[in-house]
Design a protein around this motif. Structure first.
Motif, PDB file in Angstrom:
ATOM      1  N   LEU A  87       0.821  -1.206   0.000  1.00  0.00           N
ATOM      2  CA  LEU A  87       0.000   0.000   0.000  1.00  0.00           C
ATOM      3  C   LEU A  87       0.854   1.254   0.000  1.00  0.00           C
ATOM      4  O   LEU A  87       1.726   1.424   0.853  1.00  0.00           O
ATOM      5  CB  LEU A  87      -0.907   0.044   1.239  1.00  0.00           C
ATOM      6  N   CYS A 101      -9.599  -1.584   5.649  1.00  0.00           N
ATOM      7  CA  CYS A 101      -9.614  -1.080   4.273  1.00  0.00           C
ATOM      8  C   CYS A 101      -8.861   0.240   4.218  1.00  0.00           C
ATOM      9  O   CYS A 101      -8.831   0.995   5.189  1.00  0.00           O
ATOM     10  CB  CYS A 101     -11.029  -0.855   3.767  1.00  0.00           C
ATOM     11  N   GLU A 108      -9.514   4.399  -5.178  1.00  0.00           N
ATOM     12  CA  GLU A 108      -9.684   2.943  -5.109  1.00  0.00           C
ATOM     13  C   GLU A 108      -9.676   2.513  -3.643  1.00  0.00           C
ATOM     14  O   GLU A 108      -9.092   3.170  -2.798  1.00  0.00           O
ATOM     15  CB  GLU A 108      -8.560   2.201  -5.842  1.00  0.00           C
ATOM     16  N   HIS A 110      -8.806  -0.793  -1.096  1.00  0.00           N
ATOM     17  CA  HIS A 110      -8.138  -2.082  -0.924  1.00  0.00           C
ATOM     18  C   HIS A 110      -8.384  -2.543   0.507  1.00  0.00           C
ATOM     19  O   HIS A 110      -8.203  -1.775   1.451  1.00  0.00           O
ATOM     20  CB  HIS A 110      -6.637  -1.966  -1.203  1.00  0.00           C
ATOM     21  N   CYS A 111      -8.809  -3.811   0.653  1.00  0.00           N
ATOM     22  CA  CYS A 111      -9.139  -4.343   1.977  1.00  0.00           C
ATOM     23  C   CYS A 111      -8.349  -5.615   2.254  1.00  0.00           C
ATOM     24  O   CYS A 111      -7.917  -6.300   1.328  1.00  0.00           O
ATOM     25  CB  CYS A 111     -10.636  -4.659   2.055  1.00  0.00           C
ATOM     26  N   TRP A 112      -8.203  -5.937   3.534  1.00  0.00           N
ATOM     27  CA  TRP A 112      -7.516  -7.148   3.946  1.00  0.00           C
ATOM     28  C   TRP A 112      -8.113  -7.629   5.259  1.00  0.00           C
ATOM     29  O   TRP A 112      -8.805  -6.906   5.939  1.00  0.00           O
ATOM     30  CB  TRP A 112      -6.007  -6.906   4.076  1.00  0.00           C
ATOM     31  N   ASN A 122     -14.318  -8.209  -2.529  1.00  0.00           N
ATOM     32  CA  ASN A 122     -13.723  -8.801  -3.731  1.00  0.00           C
ATOM     33  C   ASN A 122     -14.435 -10.086  -4.146  1.00  0.00           C
ATOM     34  O   ASN A 122     -13.977 -10.792  -5.035  1.00  0.00           O
ATOM     35  CB  ASN A 122     -12.230  -9.074  -3.519  1.00  0.00           C
ATOM     36  N   PRO A 131      -3.592  -6.764   1.124  1.00  0.00           N
ATOM     37  CA  PRO A 131      -4.695  -5.985   0.574  1.00  0.00           C
ATOM     38  C   PRO A 131      -5.129  -6.482  -0.803  1.00  0.00           C
ATOM     39  O   PRO A 131      -4.295  -6.837  -1.636  1.00  0.00           O
ATOM     40  CB  PRO A 131      -4.118  -4.577   0.475  1.00  0.00           C
ATOM     41  N   VAL A 132      -6.450  -6.515  -1.033  1.00  0.00           N
ATOM     42  CA  VAL A 132      -7.033  -6.865  -2.326  1.00  0.00           C
ATOM     43  C   VAL A 132      -7.947  -5.718  -2.753  1.00  0.00           C
ATOM     44  O   VAL A 132      -8.555  -5.054  -1.918  1.00  0.00           O
ATOM     45  CB  VAL A 132      -7.834  -8.188  -2.272  1.00  0.00           C
ATOM     46  N   ALA A 133      -8.038  -5.483  -4.063  1.00  0.00           N
ATOM     47  CA  ALA A 133      -8.908  -4.435  -4.578  1.00  0.00           C
ATOM     48  C   ALA A 133     -10.361  -4.806  -4.340  1.00  0.00           C
ATOM     49  O   ALA A 133     -10.775  -5.941  -4.576  1.00  0.00           O
ATOM     50  CB  ALA A 133      -8.651  -4.219  -6.066  1.00  0.00           C
ATOM     51  N   SER A 134     -11.135  -3.869  -3.850  1.00  0.00           N
ATOM     52  CA  SER A 134     -12.563  -4.082  -3.634  1.00  0.00           C
ATOM     53  C   SER A 134     -13.320  -3.653  -4.878  1.00  0.00           C
ATOM     54  O   SER A 134     -12.973  -2.685  -5.529  1.00  0.00           O
ATOM     55  CB  SER A 134     -13.046  -3.266  -2.441  1.00  0.00           C
ATOM     56  N   PRO A 140     -12.530  -2.615 -10.087  1.00  0.00           N
ATOM     57  CA  PRO A 140     -12.362  -2.181  -8.696  1.00  0.00           C
ATOM     58  C   PRO A 140     -13.177  -0.913  -8.429  1.00  0.00           C
ATOM     59  O   PRO A 140     -13.500  -0.164  -9.352  1.00  0.00           O
ATOM     60  CB  PRO A 140     -10.864  -1.902  -8.590  1.00  0.00           C
TER      61      PRO A 140
END
Length: 181
Positions: A87, A101, A108, A110-112, A122, A131-134, A140
């Motif tokens: 990040l 998040c 954008e 990004h959450c984990w 996601n 983190p992954v793009a929501s 996204p």
């Protein structure tokens, strides 16, 4: 648990290192979080805490059993705090009970963490230690103005498609109808 951003200094329950000050189960006085300086924002969850730093990166500490620290290292407890993997350019930070998040400068999200009930946005119900793009499918979320997290849900203020203004968009658990209009 309470924290102050400058420093930051935290106190309160610390069973899994969520105060970031060592192994004592409870801190009655404010103590400096190890290894975190120049914090501009703090976000506190049930068992983990995170700080956005002046360089727009994020550090988290506390329980990592559900991926709350956002680190590929996957340590049981983040003490001292760990860098959230990948990040940069973080504009806002939000922490729920077992997921986190970040809203980036470009809007954008990004959450984990624990993705149960789809709260990472996601489409996968799994734990994500990074983190992954929501967003839906290959698209996204973008142009998000603000984010907020609950126990197993996430909310975002996004621009209205037609007519201007903004709307609240939500994903995750809807047991108490918090995501209903």
């Amino acid at each position: 648990r309470l924290c102050r951003p400058e420093g930051p200094r935290c106190w309160g329950a610390n069973q899994v290192g969520q105060v970031g000050t060592g192994t004592a189960p409870y801190w009655r006085r404010a103590a400096m979080v190890s290894g975190v300086t120049n914090a501009t924002e703090l976000a506190l969850g049930c068992l983990h805490s995170c700080a956005r730093l002046a360089d727009a990166t994020v550090r988290c500490w506390g329980d990592d059993n559900s991926g709350g620290l956002g680190s590929a290292a996957q340590t049981p407890y983040g003490d001292p705090p760990v860098v959230v993997t990948g990040l940069t350019s973080v504009a806002q930070l939000a922490v729920g009970s077992a997921h986190s998040c970040a809203r980036l400068d470009g809007g954008e999200v990004h959450c984990w963490g624990d993705g149960a009930d789809g709260c990472l946005g996601n489409g996968a119900p799994d734990i994500s230690h990074e983190p992954v793009a929501s967003g839906s499918g290959e698209t996204p979320l973008s142009a998000v103005h603000h984010i907020a997290l609950g126990v197993r849900f996430s909310l975002a203020i996004v621009p209205r498609q037609l007519g201007g203004g903004a709307v609240v968009m939500g994903w995750g658990r809807n047991q108490d109808l918090v995501l209903s209009a």
